[in-house]
Design a protein around this motif. Sequence first.
Motif, PDB file in Angstrom:
ATOM      1  N   VAL A  24       0.860  -1.182   0.000  1.00 15.34           N
ATOM      2  CA  VAL A  24      -0.234  -0.017   0.004  1.00 15.34           C
ATOM      3  C   VAL A  24       1.014   1.422  -0.099  1.00 15.34           C
ATOM      4  O   VAL A  24       1.731   1.439   0.799  1.00 15.34           O
ATOM      5  N   THR A  25       0.683   2.140  -0.926  1.00 13.22           N
ATOM      6  CA  THR A  25       1.287   3.679  -0.950  1.00 13.22           C
ATOM      7  C   THR A  25       0.266   4.676  -0.762  1.00 13.22           C
ATOM      8  O   THR A  25      -0.804   4.615  -1.665  1.00 13.22           O
ATOM      9  N   ILE A  26       0.604   5.496   0.281  1.00 19.33           N
ATOM     10  CA  ILE A  26      -0.530   6.784   0.261  1.00 19.33           C
ATOM     11  C   ILE A  26       0.301   7.686   0.577  1.00 19.33           C
ATOM     12  O   ILE A  26       1.308   7.654   1.614  1.00 19.33           O
ATOM     13  N   ASN A  27      -0.230   8.981   0.399  1.00 18.87           N
ATOM     14  CA  ASN A  27       0.307  10.225   0.900  1.00 18.87           C
ATOM     15  C   ASN A  27      -0.818  11.090   1.325  1.00 18.87           C
ATOM     16  O   ASN A  27      -1.850  11.245   0.621  1.00 18.87           O
ATOM     17  N   ILE A  28      -0.918  11.837   2.657  1.00 22.76           N
ATOM     18  CA  ILE A  28      -1.730  12.366   3.164  1.00 22.76           C
ATOM     19  C   ILE A  28      -0.861  13.705   3.829  1.00 22.76           C
ATOM     20  O   ILE A  28      -0.123  13.546   4.395  1.00 22.76           O
ATOM     21  N   GLU A  29      -1.571  14.665   3.190  1.00 24.27           N
ATOM     22  CA  GLU A  29      -1.003  16.204   3.486  1.00 24.27           C
ATOM     23  C   GLU A  29      -1.577  16.532   4.778  1.00 24.27           C
ATOM     24  O   GLU A  29      -2.557  16.508   5.105  1.00 24.27           O
ATOM     25  N   LYS A  30      -0.886  17.557   5.291  1.00 19.13           N
ATOM     26  CA  LYS A  30      -1.276  18.398   6.617  1.00 19.13           C
ATOM     27  C   LYS A  30      -2.577  19.046   6.039  1.00 19.13           C
ATOM     28  O   LYS A  30      -2.651  19.574   5.207  1.00 19.13           O
ATOM     29  N   GLY A  31      -3.628  18.871   7.106  1.00 17.72           N
ATOM     30  CA  GLY A  31      -4.672  19.543   6.975  1.00 17.72           C
ATOM     31  C   GLY A  31      -5.903  18.844   6.188  1.00 17.72           C
ATOM     32  O   GLY A  31      -6.966  19.314   6.034  1.00 17.72           O
ATOM     33  N   GLU A  32      -5.333  17.688   5.650  1.00 23.07           N
ATOM     34  CA  GLU A  32      -6.465  17.041   4.773  1.00 23.07           C
ATOM     35  C   GLU A  32      -7.381  16.035   5.715  1.00 23.07           C
ATOM     36  O   GLU A  32      -7.172  15.510   6.926  1.00 23.07           O
ATOM     37  N   PHE A  33      -8.577  15.883   5.012  1.00 19.89           N
ATOM     38  CA  PHE A  33      -9.634  15.001   5.752  1.00 19.89           C
ATOM     39  C   PHE A  33      -9.632  13.576   4.658  1.00 19.89           C
ATOM     40  O   PHE A  33     -10.347  14.089   3.731  1.00 19.89           O
ATOM     41  N   VAL A  34      -9.255  12.466   5.156  1.00 14.19           N
ATOM     42  CA  VAL A  34      -9.454  11.413   4.389  1.00 14.19           C
ATOM     43  C   VAL A  34     -10.251  10.282   4.750  1.00 14.19           C
ATOM     44  O   VAL A  34      -9.912   9.890   6.126  1.00 14.19           O
ATOM     45  N   ASP A 124     -12.048  24.314  28.096  1.00 11.74           N
ATOM     46  CA  ASP A 124     -12.198  24.903  26.687  1.00 11.74           C
ATOM     47  C   ASP A 124     -12.920  23.836  25.607  1.00 11.74           C
ATOM     48  O   ASP A 124     -13.747  24.169  24.842  1.00 11.74           O
ATOM     49  N   VAL A 125     -12.355  22.325  25.638  1.00 13.18           N
ATOM     50  CA  VAL A 125     -12.643  21.552  24.868  1.00 13.18           C
ATOM     51  C   VAL A 125     -14.054  21.084  24.961  1.00 13.18           C
ATOM     52  O   VAL A 125     -15.087  20.640  24.228  1.00 13.18           O
ATOM     53  N   MET A 126     -14.438  21.061  26.327  1.00 15.92           N
ATOM     54  CA  MET A 126     -15.920  20.811  26.975  1.00 15.92           C
ATOM     55  C   MET A 126     -16.922  21.871  26.345  1.00 15.92           C
ATOM     56  O   MET A 126     -17.982  21.347  25.822  1.00 15.92           O
ATOM     57  N   LEU A 127     -16.398  23.173  26.414  1.00 15.71           N
ATOM     58  CA  LEU A 127     -17.433  24.152  26.129  1.00 15.71           C
ATOM     59  C   LEU A 127     -17.415  24.290  24.516  1.00 15.71           C
ATOM     60  O   LEU A 127     -18.700  24.249  24.128  1.00 15.71           O
ATOM     61  N   ARG A 128     -16.327  23.716  23.664  1.00 19.46           N
ATOM     62  CA  ARG A 128     -16.632  23.537  22.409  1.00 19.46           C
ATOM     63  C   ARG A 128     -17.441  22.321  21.905  1.00 19.46           C
ATOM     64  O   ARG A 128     -18.253  22.451  21.042  1.00 19.46           O
ATOM     65  N   MET A 129     -17.432  21.524  22.760  1.00 15.31           N
ATOM     66  CA  MET A 129     -18.008  20.010  22.419  1.00 15.31           C
ATOM     67  C   MET A 129     -19.543  20.064  22.896  1.00 15.31           C
ATOM     68  O   MET A 129     -20.242  19.248  22.749  1.00 15.31           O
ATOM     69  N   LYS A 130     -19.616  21.331  23.609  1.00 12.04           N
ATOM     70  CA  LYS A 130     -21.166  21.328  24.430  1.00 12.04           C
ATOM     71  C   LYS A 130     -21.438  20.492  25.473  1.00 12.04           C
ATOM     72  O   LYS A 130     -22.679  19.883  25.351  1.00 12.04           O
ATOM     73  N   ILE A 178     -24.736  12.629  12.216  1.00 15.13           N
ATOM     74  CA  ILE A 178     -24.436  13.911  11.334  1.00 15.13           C
ATOM     75  C   ILE A 178     -23.767  14.992  12.341  1.00 15.13           C
ATOM     76  O   ILE A 178     -22.805  15.557  11.761  1.00 15.13           O
ATOM     77  N   GLU A 179     -24.306  14.803  13.475  1.00 16.29           N
ATOM     78  CA  GLU A 179     -23.609  16.076  14.437  1.00 16.29           C
ATOM     79  C   GLU A 179     -22.348  15.648  14.622  1.00 16.29           C
ATOM     80  O   GLU A 179     -21.421  16.618  14.689  1.00 16.29           O
ATOM     81  N   VAL A 180     -21.965  14.479  14.852  1.00 15.20           N
ATOM     82  CA  VAL A 180     -20.648  14.043  15.110  1.00 15.20           C
ATOM     83  C   VAL A 180     -19.611  14.241  13.884  1.00 15.20           C
ATOM     84  O   VAL A 180     -18.694  14.715  14.007  1.00 15.20           O
ATOM     85  N   MET A 181     -20.358  14.068  12.829  1.00  9.47           N
ATOM     86  CA  MET A 181     -19.577  14.403  11.436  1.00  9.47           C
ATOM     87  C   MET A 181     -19.297  15.670  11.458  1.00  9.47           C
ATOM     88  O   MET A 181     -18.304  16.462  10.808  1.00  9.47           O
ATOM     89  N   ASN A 182     -20.136  16.560  11.549  1.00  4.75           N
ATOM     90  CA  ASN A 182     -20.240  18.120  11.737  1.00  4.75           C
ATOM     91  C   ASN A 182     -19.029  18.576  12.558  1.00  4.75           C
ATOM     92  O   ASN A 182     -18.348  19.518  12.361  1.00  4.75           O
ATOM     93  N   LEU A 183     -19.135  18.041  13.666  1.00  7.09           N
ATOM     94  CA  LEU A 183     -17.878  18.133  14.711  1.00  7.09           C
ATOM     95  C   LEU A 183     -16.514  18.018  13.933  1.00  7.09           C
ATOM     96  O   LEU A 183     -15.552  18.733  14.113  1.00  7.09           O
ATOM     97  N   LEU A 184     -16.521  16.794  13.620  1.00 10.73           N
ATOM     98  CA  LEU A 184     -15.127  16.603  12.773  1.00 10.73           C
ATOM     99  C   LEU A 184     -14.753  17.334  11.739  1.00 10.73           C
ATOM    100  O   LEU A 184     -13.608  17.628  11.374  1.00 10.73           O
ATOM    101  N   SER A 185     -15.821  17.716  10.803  1.00 15.73           N
ATOM    102  CA  SER A 185     -15.537  18.692   9.786  1.00 15.73           C
ATOM    103  C   SER A 185     -14.967  19.873  10.349  1.00 15.73           C
ATOM    104  O   SER A 185     -14.174  20.608   9.717  1.00 15.73           O
ATOM    105  N   GLU A 186     -15.550  20.502  11.514  1.00 16.53           N
ATOM    106  CA  GLU A 186     -15.227  21.804  12.032  1.00 16.53           C
ATOM    107  C   GLU A 186     -13.813  21.583  12.335  1.00 16.53           C
ATOM    108  O   GLU A 186     -12.865  22.683  12.377  1.00 16.53           O
ATOM    109  N   LEU A 187     -13.323  20.382  13.240  1.00 19.94           N
ATOM    110  CA  LEU A 187     -11.896  20.368  13.728  1.00 19.94           C
ATOM    111  C   LEU A 187     -11.071  20.230  12.360  1.00 19.94           C
ATOM    112  O   LEU A 187     -10.102  21.007  12.421  1.00 19.94           O
ATOM    113  N   ASN A 188     -11.656  19.727  11.230  1.00 19.77           N
ATOM    114  CA  ASN A 188     -10.529  19.834  10.255  1.00 19.77           C
ATOM    115  C   ASN A 188     -10.516  21.298   9.423  1.00 19.77           C
ATOM    116  O   ASN A 188      -9.402  21.537   9.111  1.00 19.77           O
TER     117      ASN A 188
END
Length: 224
Positions: A24-34, A124-130, A178-188
């Motif tokens: 397996v050969t894979i490259n993942i750049e900084k800041g990517e969501f794969v 701080d992180v508890m506030l962000r995650m509500k 969907i809420e969890v995926m939105n959180l991951l997307s925001e972190l990305n």
Amino acid sequence: MIKIENLTKVFRTEDIETYALNSVTINIEKGEFVSVMGPSGCGKSTLLNIIGLLDNPTEGSYFFNQKEVANLREKDRTKFRKGNIGFVFQSFNLIDELNVYDNIELPLVYLKIKASERKKKVEDVMLRMKIGHRAKHFPQQLSGGQQQRVAIARAVVANPSLILADEPTGNLDSKNGIEVMNLLSELNQDGATIVMVTHSERDANFAHRTINLFDGQVVLKRTN
């Protein structure tokens, strides 16, 4: 950020060899969501375990931020992992005996960060995650969606370079998923690099691109 070349993982039982990953050969750049997809048994979880330094490959190279980490000793793998990688699992993997605050704080304790700094980071992180109002609750007192929010908070509280998610919505209903995926997307969007294993096309569409595996090999790479 991540450069994997000809990565192979072979499991041996007596005279039987099983190739979980095969060149397996894979490259993942900084800041990517794969996202990584494929049928059961195709090597998705094995790949994630190696990227997360939970296991070493049989052959091949793996560079993390230009550091060769493919064959680190277990002690060195553990140290590097704790300082650079956060994990989100399908089963949440929270410690039942610890409340929400203590579960989130745990990575900071392992990193020997002083108490005053730990307190600010956790709050701080508890506030962000509500989930600040749930700080003293225990995992069994939370819904599945709340437990996954705690798990994500724990994964990111130490500001890791990489977040690995293994079927993060697998135990959730559609709304919480969907809420969890939105959180991951925001972190990305805030700069986190994320690699996610999923069976869900809906979840995969949150990623920038998808890598498909079959029988331990990359068979398709597509931009979402």
